[in-house]
Write an enzyme that holds these catalytic residues in place. Structure first.
Site, PDB file in Angstrom:
ATOM      1  CG  ASP A  73      14.400  32.509 -22.973  1.00 11.93           C
ATOM      2  OD1 ASP A  73      14.653  33.298 -22.668  1.00 11.93           O
ATOM      3  OD2 ASP A  73      14.168  31.531 -23.586  1.00 11.93           O
ATOM      4  CB  CYS A  95      -0.628  -0.198   0.683  1.00 15.44           C
ATOM      5  SG  CYS A  95      -0.491   0.026   2.425  1.00 15.44           S
ATOM      6  CB  CYS A 133       4.945  -0.294   1.533  1.00 12.05           C
ATOM      7  SG  CYS A 133       3.416  -1.546   2.357  1.00 12.05           S
ATOM      8  CG  ASP A 135      12.209  34.070 -25.783  1.00 13.37           C
ATOM      9  OD1 ASP A 135      12.650  35.767 -25.498  1.00 13.37           O
ATOM     10  OD2 ASP A 135      13.037  33.141 -26.489  1.00 13.37           O
ATOM     11  CG  ASP A 154      15.495  29.421 -26.572  1.00 18.48           C
ATOM     12  OD1 ASP A 154      15.575  28.636 -24.982  1.00 18.48           O
ATOM     13  OD2 ASP A 154      16.371  30.812 -26.860  1.00 18.48           O
TER      14      ASP A 154
END
Length: 732
Positions: free
Chosen positions: A624, A15, A18, A421, A620
């Site tokens: 940036d 589960c 765990c 940009d 890009d």
């Protein structure tokens, strides 16, 4: 300090708790920098200091916790579902046998031994299909952590042990065995486990589909020129492979011989095949459609584009969104609270309210306490977030939106500002001729022909745009002579034995050429942010050309839709004020910042964040990078083989701005599903626990048997995962 990362498959988890136990314990280990365990995929990623610990110590420590960690083998989810199916069938057969013994007419000779037969069936069921729960509960308690299997084990063992004592007369004549409760409880929970594995397999279908795209075999070209079929995994960098028409390209490489069209839709999302010839790069798992290609291997194994995409998706599915961390904290205290409620339920019915039930006090109190334990299992709560994120990232992958970290799905849904940009994001990153202005005595066709003749030998983007425009007009020209490119000014050459000048106003002025008649148009073009090129031939001004970086076709629609979504669009560019203003006006962005350096873009993003705004940056992924890293969500627009190297949290594989809108919609829908899942998981427990505890019995006669509580618990987990899958169905 040398940081390394290990990725492994984990067996033995039952589960979400765990996974939380392993994660918590690993983080306590010296040298571990981070640990992320994904229960739905049964995988883990651990980053560690190689100078303090190593891979062997980490896997050994996981084993000491009670689980097994092995190198990644990417086990298909269907195989896990098959294992669950086997246990489910065995538990169902045991339940049917119990029902037959309880309700079918039996000879008196068999009836005497019936309690012992039922005890035998229950024992086999506990030691077979039920053993997983007990092992998991033991591991959990050993690590001082209570998971859902602790609740299941307590419930099953309580029913079983009481029944055993009852069979041997420990409770006198009033003792009633109910082995069927333990058996049916295991069967119902096994139903939930099986369905859970099935739907988890569907949730990871997109990733499995990518894994299966990889080629198994390759045609290796030996130094002697012979073809040899080998396993694709055996290829090394520098190997030559032959790819025939219709075959999957087995490696990332470079075409050294041949020409063909290649289906790259799995990388770019574009259905149109791309022509590949000598010098072009190809990506592994794309399909060679027509000709024969000889490819030199440049990347293998984990370095290939497909492997990196798969790794990014897996990493994203292991990352935890903030809302999941909240659910984890709740689960940490949930199990102890439920155990306390179960004990309280037992004591209340046994000592205070047993007359209301009209049954044997101990049996009734025990049954209600067991029902509380079973119905309150926090599986649904633990699955609420990871399954929705798994489905959401899979849907994104199907639509060429690569989500590198899960938290980005939640964060993109909360954005207030989206910064773009300009070059390569809003614009195509290539110039086109927008205006051709000849002088009064020169035809337009002659002007563009002269300009193309002078620009033909230049690699400058503006010159190439002029040549492309002339080619589109089917113009023809002779080769220029004495070509000279003057940096910052333009081109000087001779065309048909006469001087040809192409460049700025200063170049023409230096050669004594007057352009007074073109000044007005020049100023108009400049005011609109366009680049200009004057053309002079044989000492006379012939005209001026206006050029501009072409804006992507759907950029304006994207900005409009963002505004409708109450998002503030901002443009950041290093270009001039005039160009920035022109582009912003064209796409209807009201706020822009011009002449900004990469570091200044980051500062602008930070300034928005200091105002309490959530900011996304679209760029890009190269120039940036600082702004992408600073933003709450970095969205990199990339295409082709560079996609896996981008720096954003979310990568838009196609150069399509509309994918920004699609990514935001996907994030919002995914977050909505997570909230729905958590709401129903909490709501289910708020309603289910009181009913299981018998609160409604004195008033409405309503109670819940432990086995039906188990079925309700199992179905709640399935409903949460199914609700997550709706994301996938709605995006088909």
């Amino acid at each position: 300090m040398t940081e390394q990362t290990i990725k492994f498959d984990i067996t033995g988890m039952h589960c979400v708790n765990c996974a939380m136990t392993i994660e918590r314990k690993l983080k306590d280990l010296e040298g571990i920098k981070s640990a992320r365990i994904n229960f739905p995929r049964a995988t883990g990623i651990v980053t560690y200091d190689a100078g303090v610990t190593n891979k062997a110590q980490i896997t050994r420590y996981v084993k000491e916790i009670g689980y097994t960690a092995k190198e990644r083998v990417r086990l298909d989810q269907t195989s896990k579902a098959s294992i669950q199916m086997g246990w489910l069938l065995l538990s169902i057969m045991s339940s049917i046998a119990m029902m037959v013994l309880m309700y079918a007419p039996m000879p008196s000779s068999v009836h005497i031994f019936m309690p012992y037969i039922m005890m035998g069936i229950a024992t086999v069921t506990l030691l077979g299909p039920g053993m997983d729960f007990f092992v998991s509960a033991y591991k959990s308690i050993k690590n001082l952590f209570a998971n859902m299997d602790v609740l299941v084990s307590l419930g099953v063992l309580s029913a079983y042990m009481y029944s055993v004592f009852a069979v041997f007369g420990s409770f006198g004549a009033s003792g009633h065995a109910f082995f069927e409760t333990a058996v049916m409880l295991i069967a119902f929970i096994r139903i939930g486990k099986y369905l859970e594995e099935r739907v988890k397999g569907r949730a990871s279908h997109a990733l499995q589909k990518l894994i299966k795209l990889q080629a198994d075999k390759a045609r290796l070209l030996t130094p002697e020129g012979k073809e040899s079929e080998v396993n694709a995994t055996a290829l090394q960098v520098g190997d030559m492979v032959i790819v025939r028409a219709g075959e999957i390209i087995p490696v990332d490489g470079e075409v050294v011989e041949g020409i063909s069209s290649v289906d790259e839709s799995m990388v770019t999302g574009e259905s149109m095949p791309v022509v590949k010839q000598i010098g072009n790069r190809v990506v592994g798992a794309t399909i060679n459609k027509t000709g024969l290609l000889k490819v030199k291997t440049t990347k293998v194994g984990e370095e290939t584009v497909l492997s990196q995409i798969i790794t990014m998706v897996e990493d994203a599915q292991m990352d935890k969104a903030p809302i999941q961390r909240f659910a984890d904290r709740v689960s940490n205290v949930f199990v102890p609270v439920v155990v306390g409620l179960s004990i309280t339920t037992f004591l209340c019915w046994y000592f205070l309210f047993y007359d209301a039930a009209g049954q044997q006090p101990f049996v009734w109190a025990l049954k209600t306490a067991v029902a509380v334990l079973v119905i309150a299992c926090p599986c649904a709560m633990g699955l609420a977030t990871p399954t929705a994120i798994m489905v959401g990232s899979g849907v994104g992958l199907d639509h060429a939106i690569l989500i590198k970290r899960a938290s980005a799905i939640e964060e993109i849904a909360r954005l207030n500002v989206l910064a773009f940009d300009k070059t390569g994001t809003i614009t195509e990153g290539r110039f086109v001729v927008t205006d051709i202005v000849p002088s009064k005595t020169v035809p337009e066709a002659e002007l563009i022909t002269l300009a193309a003749a002078g620009c033909a030998f230049s690699n400058h983007p503006l010159a190439q745009a002029v040549v492309n425009e002339a080619k589109e007009r089917k113009a023809t020209w002779d080769a220029a002579q004495s070509f000279q490119e003057v940096a910052g000014s333009g081109i000087i050459c001779h065309y048909r034995d006469k001087e040809l000048l192409i460049g700025n106003e200063g170049l023409l002025a230096a050669h004594g050429i007057k352009i007074d008649s073109l000044k007005g148009k020049f100023e108009e073009l400049t005011a609109h942010g366009k680049s200009t090129m004057f053309v002079a031939y044989d000492g006379a001004g012939m005209g001026v050309l206006g050029l501009m970086d072409s804006i992507k076709p759907n950029a304006r629609d994207v900005v409009m839709q963002l505004k409708q979504m109450n998002l503030r669009a901002v443009m950041l560019t290093g270009d001039s004020e005039l160009v920035a203003k022109a582009v912003a006006s064209e796409v209807d962005i009201g706020e822009y910042h011009a002449k900004v350096l990469p570091a200044e873009k980051m500062e602008i993003v930070k300034a928005f964040q200091e105002k309490g705004l959530k900011v996304g940056m679209v760029g890009d992924g190269i120039n940036d990078a600082p702004a992408l890293a600073q933003a709450d969500v970095g969205i990199a627009i990339g295409a082709g083989t560079d996609v896996a190297k981008e720096t954003g949290d979310i990568i838009l594989i196609r150069n399509d701005m509309m994918d920004v809108v699609r990514a935001i919609h996907l994030g919002r829908r995914t977050l909505s599903k997570i909230r729905q899942n958590l709401f129903w998981a909490f709501f289910y427990n708020v309603i289910g626990i009181p009913i299981a505890a018998g609160v409604m019995y004195p008033f409405l006669g309503m109670s819940l048997k432990p086995e039906y509580a188990g079925l309700a618990m199992a179905l709640s987990s399935v409903s949460v995962v199914t609700n997550s899958l709706v994301l996938k169905w709605r995006h088909r």
